[in-house]
Write a protein that holds these residues in place. Structure first.
Motif, PDB file in Angstrom:
ATOM      1  N   ALA A 155     -69.352 -98.296  60.060  1.00 29.94           N
ATOM      2  CA  ALA A 155     -69.627 -97.330  59.187  1.00 29.94           C
ATOM      3  C   ALA A 155     -68.752 -97.297  58.159  1.00 29.94           C
ATOM      4  O   ALA A 155     -67.300 -97.792  58.273  1.00 29.94           O
ATOM      5  CB  ALA A 155     -69.247 -95.908  59.972  1.00 29.94           C
ATOM      6  N   GLU A 156     -69.047 -96.737  56.956  1.00 34.60           N
ATOM      7  CA  GLU A 156     -67.994 -96.673  55.655  1.00 34.60           C
ATOM      8  C   GLU A 156     -67.583 -95.371  55.760  1.00 34.60           C
ATOM      9  O   GLU A 156     -68.302 -94.460  55.739  1.00 34.60           O
ATOM     10  CB  GLU A 156     -68.690 -97.221  54.501  1.00 34.60           C
ATOM     11  CG  GLU A 156     -67.777 -97.095  53.127  1.00 34.60           C
ATOM     12  CD  GLU A 156     -68.443 -97.683  52.013  1.00 34.60           C
ATOM     13  OE1 GLU A 156     -69.182 -97.896  52.041  1.00 34.60           O
ATOM     14  OE2 GLU A 156     -67.442 -97.644  51.019  1.00 34.60           O
ATOM     15  N   ALA A 157     -66.069 -95.109  55.576  1.00 39.22           N
ATOM     16  CA  ALA A 157     -65.766 -93.690  55.415  1.00 39.22           C
ATOM     17  C   ALA A 157     -65.746 -93.223  54.020  1.00 39.22           C
ATOM     18  O   ALA A 157     -65.141 -94.225  53.041  1.00 39.22           O
ATOM     19  CB  ALA A 157     -64.499 -93.582  55.979  1.00 39.22           C
ATOM     20  N   LEU A 158     -66.154 -92.297  53.446  1.00 35.63           N
ATOM     21  CA  LEU A 158     -66.498 -92.006  52.244  1.00 35.63           C
ATOM     22  C   LEU A 158     -65.622 -90.588  51.864  1.00 35.63           C
ATOM     23  O   LEU A 158     -65.905 -89.622  52.501  1.00 35.63           O
ATOM     24  CB  LEU A 158     -67.685 -91.906  51.670  1.00 35.63           C
ATOM     25  CG  LEU A 158     -68.453 -93.211  51.698  1.00 35.63           C
ATOM     26  CD1 LEU A 158     -69.853 -93.366  51.688  1.00 35.63           C
ATOM     27  CD2 LEU A 158     -67.854 -94.158  50.497  1.00 35.63           C
ATOM     28  N   LEU A 159     -64.683 -90.462  51.026  1.00 38.53           N
ATOM     29  CA  LEU A 159     -63.935 -89.289  50.458  1.00 38.53           C
ATOM     30  C   LEU A 159     -64.736 -88.172  50.220  1.00 38.53           C
ATOM     31  O   LEU A 159     -65.338 -88.437  48.997  1.00 38.53           O
ATOM     32  CB  LEU A 159     -62.566 -89.614  50.130  1.00 38.53           C
ATOM     33  CG  LEU A 159     -61.581 -88.831  49.658  1.00 38.53           C
ATOM     34  CD1 LEU A 159     -61.128 -87.974  51.102  1.00 38.53           C
ATOM     35  CD2 LEU A 159     -60.432 -89.254  48.886  1.00 38.53           C
ATOM     36  N   ARG A 160     -64.587 -86.982  50.678  1.00 39.12           N
ATOM     37  CA  ARG A 160     -65.275 -85.735  49.927  1.00 39.12           C
ATOM     38  C   ARG A 160     -64.040 -84.709  49.830  1.00 39.12           C
ATOM     39  O   ARG A 160     -63.320 -84.784  50.389  1.00 39.12           O
ATOM     40  CB  ARG A 160     -66.432 -85.136  50.877  1.00 39.12           C
ATOM     41  CG  ARG A 160     -67.570 -86.031  51.132  1.00 39.12           C
ATOM     42  CD  ARG A 160     -68.298 -86.278  49.868  1.00 39.12           C
ATOM     43  NE  ARG A 160     -69.407 -87.327  50.265  1.00 39.12           N
ATOM     44  CZ  ARG A 160     -69.551 -88.405  49.786  1.00 39.12           C
ATOM     45  NH1 ARG A 160     -68.077 -89.070  49.203  1.00 39.12           N
ATOM     46  NH2 ARG A 160     -70.691 -89.306  50.047  1.00 39.12           N
ATOM     47  N   TRP A 161     -64.296 -83.967  48.452  1.00 32.92           N
ATOM     48  CA  TRP A 161     -63.106 -82.994  47.936  1.00 32.92           C
ATOM     49  C   TRP A 161     -64.123 -81.758  47.990  1.00 32.92           C
ATOM     50  O   TRP A 161     -64.912 -81.518  46.957  1.00 32.92           O
ATOM     51  CB  TRP A 161     -62.712 -83.385  46.924  1.00 32.92           C
ATOM     52  CG  TRP A 161     -61.644 -82.222  46.288  1.00 32.92           C
ATOM     53  CD1 TRP A 161     -61.133 -81.344  47.132  1.00 32.92           C
ATOM     54  CD2 TRP A 161     -61.071 -82.069  45.101  1.00 32.92           C
ATOM     55  NE1 TRP A 161     -60.046 -80.581  46.432  1.00 32.92           N
ATOM     56  CE2 TRP A 161     -60.396 -80.991  45.214  1.00 32.92           C
ATOM     57  CE3 TRP A 161     -61.159 -82.963  43.882  1.00 32.92           C
ATOM     58  CZ2 TRP A 161     -59.328 -80.566  43.924  1.00 32.92           C
ATOM     59  CZ3 TRP A 161     -60.656 -82.330  42.814  1.00 32.92           C
ATOM     60  CH2 TRP A 161     -59.405 -81.295  42.741  1.00 32.92           C
ATOM     61  N   GLN A 162     -63.724 -80.658  48.866  1.00 33.25           N
ATOM     62  CA  GLN A 162     -64.410 -79.748  48.741  1.00 33.25           C
ATOM     63  C   GLN A 162     -63.638 -78.459  47.975  1.00 33.25           C
ATOM     64  O   GLN A 162     -62.529 -78.174  48.648  1.00 33.25           O
ATOM     65  CB  GLN A 162     -64.681 -79.011  50.229  1.00 33.25           C
ATOM     66  CG  GLN A 162     -65.381 -77.659  50.544  1.00 33.25           C
ATOM     67  CD  GLN A 162     -66.891 -77.766  49.738  1.00 33.25           C
ATOM     68  OE1 GLN A 162     -67.616 -78.535  50.122  1.00 33.25           O
ATOM     69  NE2 GLN A 162     -67.116 -76.590  49.194  1.00 33.25           N
ATOM     70  N   HIS A 163     -63.798 -78.326  46.799  1.00 36.22           N
ATOM     71  CA  HIS A 163     -63.162 -77.604  46.064  1.00 36.22           C
ATOM     72  C   HIS A 163     -63.290 -75.893  46.239  1.00 36.22           C
ATOM     73  O   HIS A 163     -64.470 -75.605  46.565  1.00 36.22           O
ATOM     74  CB  HIS A 163     -63.416 -78.016  44.538  1.00 36.22           C
ATOM     75  CG  HIS A 163     -62.445 -77.128  43.503  1.00 36.22           C
ATOM     76  ND1 HIS A 163     -62.691 -75.868  43.269  1.00 36.22           N
ATOM     77  CD2 HIS A 163     -61.428 -77.653  42.882  1.00 36.22           C
ATOM     78  CE1 HIS A 163     -61.710 -75.454  42.296  1.00 36.22           C
ATOM     79  NE2 HIS A 163     -60.679 -76.533  42.132  1.00 36.22           N
ATOM     80  N   PRO A 164     -62.256 -75.183  46.289  1.00 40.83           N
ATOM     81  CA  PRO A 164     -62.485 -73.690  46.663  1.00 40.83           C
ATOM     82  C   PRO A 164     -63.388 -73.024  45.763  1.00 40.83           C
ATOM     83  O   PRO A 164     -64.506 -72.230  46.314  1.00 40.83           O
ATOM     84  CB  PRO A 164     -61.099 -73.158  46.710  1.00 40.83           C
ATOM     85  CG  PRO A 164     -60.375 -74.044  45.960  1.00 40.83           C
ATOM     86  CD  PRO A 164     -61.041 -75.437  46.366  1.00 40.83           C
TER      87      PRO A 164
END
Ligand code: C2E
Ligand code: MG
Ligand code: MG
Ligand code: MG
Length: 290
Positions: free
Chosen positions: A58-67
């Motif tokens: 699996a490839e880990a992909l970064l996510r940014w959950q902005h408020p």
């Protein structure tokens, strides 16, 4: 003319550009706080062995959950993180988090698989990367051979001597190395020899035209041939159709990743996929989509 130049330089101060610069500055400030506020998460996109249909990584992909702004895609904030140096603490978080989740799944008795993590050019420094990787492996207990680092061609070209010694040190640890987005950068064949790379990921811009586009087909076939002769496994990125998958299988491409099989999944959804595949280990990749 001088008048036009004057007008051009005046453009720098237009409200529109000012607003862009302001948004950027705001993003930078917010990016600084994102780690402390726990706003990052990882999604996991499975990789399948084309011949057997098995999930192998699996490839880990970064996510940014902005408020307030919601989910901000990596293409919009990774460049800012790179320019500000924030990619170093963020990259360390990604490595730690990816290794820790992968080891958690192993501890539950779910199948072994490799976990691929994207690495920015700025992280390709021996003093930084070796320590960060050792820390992530040591903390999680994940065996080194199950971790894979994805570096781009431009990251390797940016500082070749530093990259050579850094990647050699990583290789000695037993961690695997993959070249990402192959074919979109400088594509010098010399570094395939210079760096001990385990995998080559064909960029999805080549996969898109398959199988109809003759140039894409020839390039893909040639890339797979070179990689195999150099002892590298090949991953095709961005597979969206059965026809692309069939063609790549025919070309003896080793691994497949793309929306045809699964989009990047939240950790819990990915875990459910592992459980489901554990019950039906021989299921075909296309039928494994949730
Ligand atoms: P990448 O490493 O080449 O990752 C593959 C990208 O292709 C991902 O986009 C993935 O969601 C997308 N993708 C996968 N299959 C398909 C498909 O079938 N069709 C299409 N159209 N796209 C597909 P994502 O998640 O938006 O990431 C974009 C880029 O951001 C990554 O490209 C990588 O360069 C960077 N990135 C993501 N996470 C990290 C990270 O933790 N660290 C660093 N340094 N860069 C990261
Ligand atoms: Mg990648
Ligand atoms: Mg890629
Ligand atoms: Mg990319």
């Amino acid at each position: 003319s001088a008048k036009e130049n004057g007008r051009n330089s005046y453009q720098f101060f237009t409200p529109e550009l000012n607003e862009r610069a302001q948004t950027r500055l705001t993003l930078e400030t917010e990016l600084r706080r994102a780690l402390l506020r726990d706003e990052f998460s990882l999604h996991f996109q499975p990789q399948f062995d084309l011949a057997s249909g098995r999930l192998v990584g699996a490839e880990a992909l970064l996510r940014w959950q902005h408020p307030d702004r919601g989910m901000i895609p990596p293409d919009q904030f990774i460049p800012i993180a790179e320019e500000t140096g924030l990619i170093l603490p963020i990259g360390a978080w990604v490595l730690r988090h990816a290794c820790s989740l992968a080891q958690t799944w192993r501890n539950e008795g779910l199948q072994d698989m490799s976990i691929a993590v994207n690495i920015s050019a700025l992280q390709v420094r021996r003093d930084i990367l070796e320590t960060t990787v050792l820390d992530a492996l040591g903390n999680s207990g994940l065996p080194a051979h199950l971790l894979e680092l994805e570096v781009t061609e431009s990251a390797l070209m940016a500082n070749q001597d530093e990259a050579t010694s850094t990647l050699a040190a990583i290789h000695t640890l037993g961690v695997k190395l993959a070249i990402d987005d192959f074919g979109t950068g400088y594509s010098s064949l010399a570094y395939l020899k210079r760096f001990k790379l385990d995998k080559l990921k064909i960029d999805r811009t080549f996969v898109r035209g398959l199988p109809e586009d003759a140039e894409d087909a020839h390039l893909t076939e040639a890339i797979i041939g070179i990689a195999h002769h150099m002892g590298m496994a090949v991953v095709a990125e961005g597979i969206e159709t059965e026809a692309q998958a069939a063609f790549l299988t025919h070309l003896k491409c080793d691994l497949a990743q793309g929306y045809l099989y699964a989009k990047p999944l939240k950790p819990e959804a990915f875990r459910q996929l592992l459980i489901k595949l554990g019950d039906h280990p021989a299921s075909k990749p296309a039928s494994s989509t949730a």
